[in-house]
Design a protein around this motif. Structure first.
Motif, PDB file in Angstrom:
ATOM      1  N   ASN A   1       0.812  -1.221   0.000  1.00 39.15           N
ATOM      2  CA  ASN A   1       0.000   0.000   0.000  1.00 39.15           C
ATOM      3  C   ASN A   1       0.842   1.267   0.000  1.00 39.15           C
ATOM      4  O   ASN A   1       0.517   2.249   0.668  1.00 39.15           O
ATOM      5  CB  ASN A   1      -0.956  -0.009   1.199  1.00 39.15           C
ATOM      6  CG  ASN A   1      -2.145   0.910   0.993  1.00 39.15           C
ATOM      7  OD1 ASN A   1      -2.443   1.301  -0.134  1.00 39.15           O
ATOM      8  ND2 ASN A   1      -2.807   1.269   2.074  1.00 39.15           N
TER       9      ASN A   1
ATOM     10  N   SER B   1      -0.181  -6.635  -7.174  1.00 36.60           N
ATOM     11  CA  SER B   1       0.091  -5.198  -7.122  1.00 36.60           C
ATOM     12  C   SER B   1      -1.166  -4.341  -7.026  1.00 36.60           C
ATOM     13  O   SER B   1      -1.096  -3.182  -6.642  1.00 36.60           O
ATOM     14  CB  SER B   1       0.905  -4.777  -8.350  1.00 36.60           C
ATOM     15  OG  SER B   1       0.161  -5.011  -9.542  1.00 36.60           O
ATOM     16  N   THR B   2      -2.331  -4.899  -7.389  1.00 39.16           N
ATOM     17  CA  THR B   2      -3.580  -4.146  -7.315  1.00 39.16           C
ATOM     18  C   THR B   2      -4.365  -4.565  -6.072  1.00 39.16           C
ATOM     19  O   THR B   2      -3.879  -5.325  -5.238  1.00 39.16           O
ATOM     20  CB  THR B   2      -4.437  -4.380  -8.570  1.00 39.16           C
ATOM     21  OG1 THR B   2      -4.985  -5.708  -8.542  1.00 39.16           O
ATOM     22  CG2 THR B   2      -3.611  -4.204  -9.836  1.00 39.16           C
ATOM     23  N   ASP B   3      -5.616  -4.089  -5.985  1.00 40.30           N
ATOM     24  CA  ASP B   3      -6.447  -4.424  -4.828  1.00 40.30           C
ATOM     25  C   ASP B   3      -7.453  -5.531  -5.140  1.00 40.30           C
ATOM     26  O   ASP B   3      -8.429  -5.716  -4.420  1.00 40.30           O
ATOM     27  CB  ASP B   3      -7.190  -3.181  -4.324  1.00 40.30           C
ATOM     28  CG  ASP B   3      -8.127  -2.591  -5.371  1.00 40.30           C
ATOM     29  OD1 ASP B   3      -8.149  -3.090  -6.519  1.00 40.30           O
ATOM     30  OD2 ASP B   3      -8.836  -1.616  -5.044  1.00 40.30           O
TER      31      ASP B   3
ATOM     32  N   TYR C   1      -2.379  -8.004  -1.182  1.00 45.44           N
ATOM     33  CA  TYR C   1      -2.762  -7.000  -2.165  1.00 45.44           C
ATOM     34  C   TYR C   1      -1.919  -5.731  -2.023  1.00 45.44           C
ATOM     35  O   TYR C   1      -1.307  -5.474  -0.989  1.00 45.44           O
ATOM     36  CB  TYR C   1      -4.244  -6.663  -2.029  1.00 45.44           C
ATOM     37  CG  TYR C   1      -5.160  -7.838  -2.271  1.00 45.44           C
ATOM     38  CD1 TYR C   1      -5.452  -8.265  -3.563  1.00 45.44           C
ATOM     39  CD2 TYR C   1      -5.708  -8.545  -1.202  1.00 45.44           C
ATOM     40  CE1 TYR C   1      -6.278  -9.357  -3.788  1.00 45.44           C
ATOM     41  CE2 TYR C   1      -6.537  -9.641  -1.417  1.00 45.44           C
ATOM     42  CZ  TYR C   1      -6.821 -10.038  -2.710  1.00 45.44           C
ATOM     43  OH  TYR C   1      -7.631 -11.121  -2.926  1.00 45.44           O
ATOM     44  N   LEU C   2      -1.933  -4.936  -3.100  1.00 41.78           N
ATOM     45  CA  LEU C   2      -1.215  -3.654  -3.143  1.00 41.78           C
ATOM     46  C   LEU C   2       0.254  -3.844  -2.773  1.00 41.78           C
ATOM     47  O   LEU C   2       0.866  -3.012  -2.105  1.00 41.78           O
ATOM     48  CB  LEU C   2      -1.876  -2.627  -2.224  1.00 41.78           C
ATOM     49  CG  LEU C   2      -3.330  -2.283  -2.576  1.00 41.78           C
ATOM     50  CD1 LEU C   2      -3.942  -1.390  -1.504  1.00 41.78           C
ATOM     51  CD2 LEU C   2      -3.406  -1.595  -3.932  1.00 41.78           C
TER      52      LEU C   2
ATOM     53  N   GLU D   1       3.952  -3.876  -3.865  1.00 39.33           N
ATOM     54  CA  GLU D   1       4.836  -3.338  -4.900  1.00 39.33           C
ATOM     55  C   GLU D   1       6.221  -3.940  -4.748  1.00 39.33           C
ATOM     56  O   GLU D   1       6.919  -3.680  -3.757  1.00 39.33           O
ATOM     57  CB  GLU D   1       4.923  -1.813  -4.797  1.00 39.33           C
ATOM     58  CG  GLU D   1       5.787  -1.196  -5.885  1.00 39.33           C
ATOM     59  CD  GLU D   1       5.889   0.310  -5.783  1.00 39.33           C
ATOM     60  OE1 GLU D   1       6.696   0.903  -6.539  1.00 39.33           O
ATOM     61  OE2 GLU D   1       5.173   0.903  -4.942  1.00 39.33           O
TER      62      GLU D   1
END
Length: 518
Positions: free
Chosen positions: A28, A276-278, A507-508, A510
């Motif tokens: 995040n 990398s996304t939600d 999630y999220l 990076e």
């Protein structure tokens, strides 16, 4: 174990022979807290070029990834006002314009009426509004289009369209813009890049399972993993001997989720997916809408802005994944409507051919075959059907001779094929009668156009079972459903996989760096 310090003064342990891959990532956007994870196996299920400057790719890996090309695919879900005037010409539930797609310049080239798919043509036509998914595609470009650029083009195209059957009073409910269909040129296929990658699988404790390895579809992602794990020694040797060994999958899209299922079935228990996304699902975008409804109904409408269709080619995969299709059966979205798909004819035929602006797909197949034959006046509809059936048999024989029976790709590059476009392949083998049949199934889902795309990809996608499916769907008199959809959409399949397999997804996430021991 050796201790390292990164640029943020975070103490990290180096990879070791036991856990030879080290991944650093944040969650995040919290750059103050870098998380380190060491694992025994890394599975890259995301676009590999997204990891440039992050992963310590070898020169061999980088040389392959540098050659990838892709398109930009855009779908929009519209709530459109239905024209119910008696003067309105027939409204087709699906429209495809081969010529509109030809330039791949963002033009609206197809739509699918989701309300008709859900309720049938008769009930949907009685509604004041329908839900319609609209397709746009841009070819390879240095500057991919933005959402707003697609929206401007959509508005302009619909305002100036001679074939858009709905009111211009519409509302954009959802949009999806995605890099799409990673593939190689004929020159790079001749260099054998997909096969070189297959031979690199497992090196540096890394497996690649993203759609670029073979083909974009769900089916090919599933089949490729089976090929790799059953037939590629380096890939099999990369699998940990300890079932509790830590494994990291980068990407919770279709290929990542499917590979997690395969690892689970092999008995592995310590799998983490970094996304990398939600959300999970990747290029699947199943949108379920509360209305609009036909009279007397409050049934929700399942709309697909990504993954959408099935065919008999998927039967084995559906059987393999049967436990995840509970209460999500295949449906005949055509609902025995012989006029379900309309094909735009503008620019498709010589001026002397008198043809309506829109014809059914079965009519288009026959008209296109007749137009591409040397002496079209010598053929009536019956003789054209016989010729198509005959050429279908020849295509299947050629397909087997060139591609073999190994799924989803031949064991070595089919060198005789790799200097032609798909259209050239058909022309050289006197199979142009099949063009009208193949245009829709190949191009409508964003895989490019037959006159530009390498013949290899055409044959990868249109296997004998697929082309027989399309033939039956358009020329068979039994009216049995052949091309189908899922009652609850593809999104429900991934929901069931994530839930029933109890997948651990972060999630999220990076990814900041990936270091692998050779």
């Amino acid at each position: 174990m050796v201790q390292l310090t990164n640029s943020n003064n975070i103490t990290l342990s180096s990879p070791s022979p036991l856990n030879p891959v080290r991944i650093e990532y944040t969650i995040n956007g919290n750059s103050e807290s870098i998380i380190q994870k060491n694992c025994e196996l890394l599975v890259i299920a995301c676009e590999p070029r997204n990891l440039y400057e992050i992963c310590d790719y070898t020169p061999e890996e980088r040389a392959i990834f540098d050659k990838l090309k892709n398109f930009t695919f855009h779908t929009s879900l519209l709530k459109v006002e239905v024209n119910n005037s008696s003067s309105q010409t027939k409204t087709y539930p699906v429209i495809f314009g081969p010529k509109l797609l030809q330039e791949m310049n963002g033009t609206v080239y197809a739509y699918r009426n989701e309300s008709v798919k859900q309720f049938g043509s008769e009930r949907a036509n009685e509604m004041t509004h329908n839900l319609v998914t609209v397709y746009q595609l841009v070819g390879e470009t240095e500057n991919p289009w933005s959402n707003s650029e697609f929206e401007i083009k959509l508005k302009d195209d619909l305002q100036n369209s001679e074939w858009w059957p709905f009111s211009l009073n519409y509302e954009i409910l959802e949009t999806v813009t995605t890099p799409y269909f990673d593939h190689f040129s004929n020159e790079d296929l001749k260099e054998g890049l997909p096969w070189k990658l297959l031979n690199l699988q497992g090196n540096n404790n890394t497996l690649y399972v993203h759609g670029f390895t073979c083909f974009e579809s769900v089916l090919h992602c599933w089949d490729y993993a089976e090929l790799m794990l059953n037939s590629v020694d380096s890939a099999k040797k990369a699998l940990p001997t300890n079932l509790d060994a830590p494994i990291v999958i980068l990407g919770a899209g279709v290929s990542g989720l499917l590979f997690a299922v395969r690892l689970k079935r092999l008995g592995y228990t310590n799998i983490e997916i970094l996304e990398s996304t939600d959300r999970y699902c990747g290029k699947t975008h199943t949108i379920t809408k509360d209305g609009p409804y036909p009279s007397g109904s409050n049934e929700k409408t399942v709309c697909e802005l990504g993954t959408c269709y099935l065919s008999p080619a998927y039967d084995q995969m559906l059987e393999d994944l049967e436990e995840f299709f509970v209460d999500n059966s295949e449906i005949d979205f055509v609902k025995n409507d012989l006029d379900f798909r309309g094909i735009l004819t503008k620019g498709e035929f010589p001026d002397y051919v008198d043809v309506p602006p829109i014809v059914t797909q079965s009519e288009y197949i026959l008209l296109k075959a007749k137009a591409l034959l040397g002496h079209p006046q010598d053929y009536d509809s019956k003789s054209i059907q016989i010729r198509i059936a005959f050429d279908l048999v020849r295509y299947n024989i050629l397909h087997y001779k060139i591609m073999g029976s190994q799924k989803p790709m031949p064991p070595k590059p089919p060198t005789a094929l790799l200097e032609k476009t798909f259209y050239q392949f058909l022309e050289d083998n006197q199979l142009l009668t099949l063009v009208g049949m193949m245009e829709y199934i190949y191009s409508v889902q964003g895989y490019g156009v037959m006159t530009d795309i390498p013949a290899y990809y055409g044959l990868i996608w249109i296997t004998p079972i697929v082309i027989q499916t399309i033939l039956l769907d358009n020329l068979d008199i039994v009216n049995q459903p052949v091309v189908t959809a899922l009652e609850k959409g593809w999104g429900d399949l991934w929901d069931q996989i994530v839930t029933k397999e109890n997948l651990k997804i972060t999630y999220l996430a990076e990814t900041k760096s990936i270091t692998r021991l050779s």
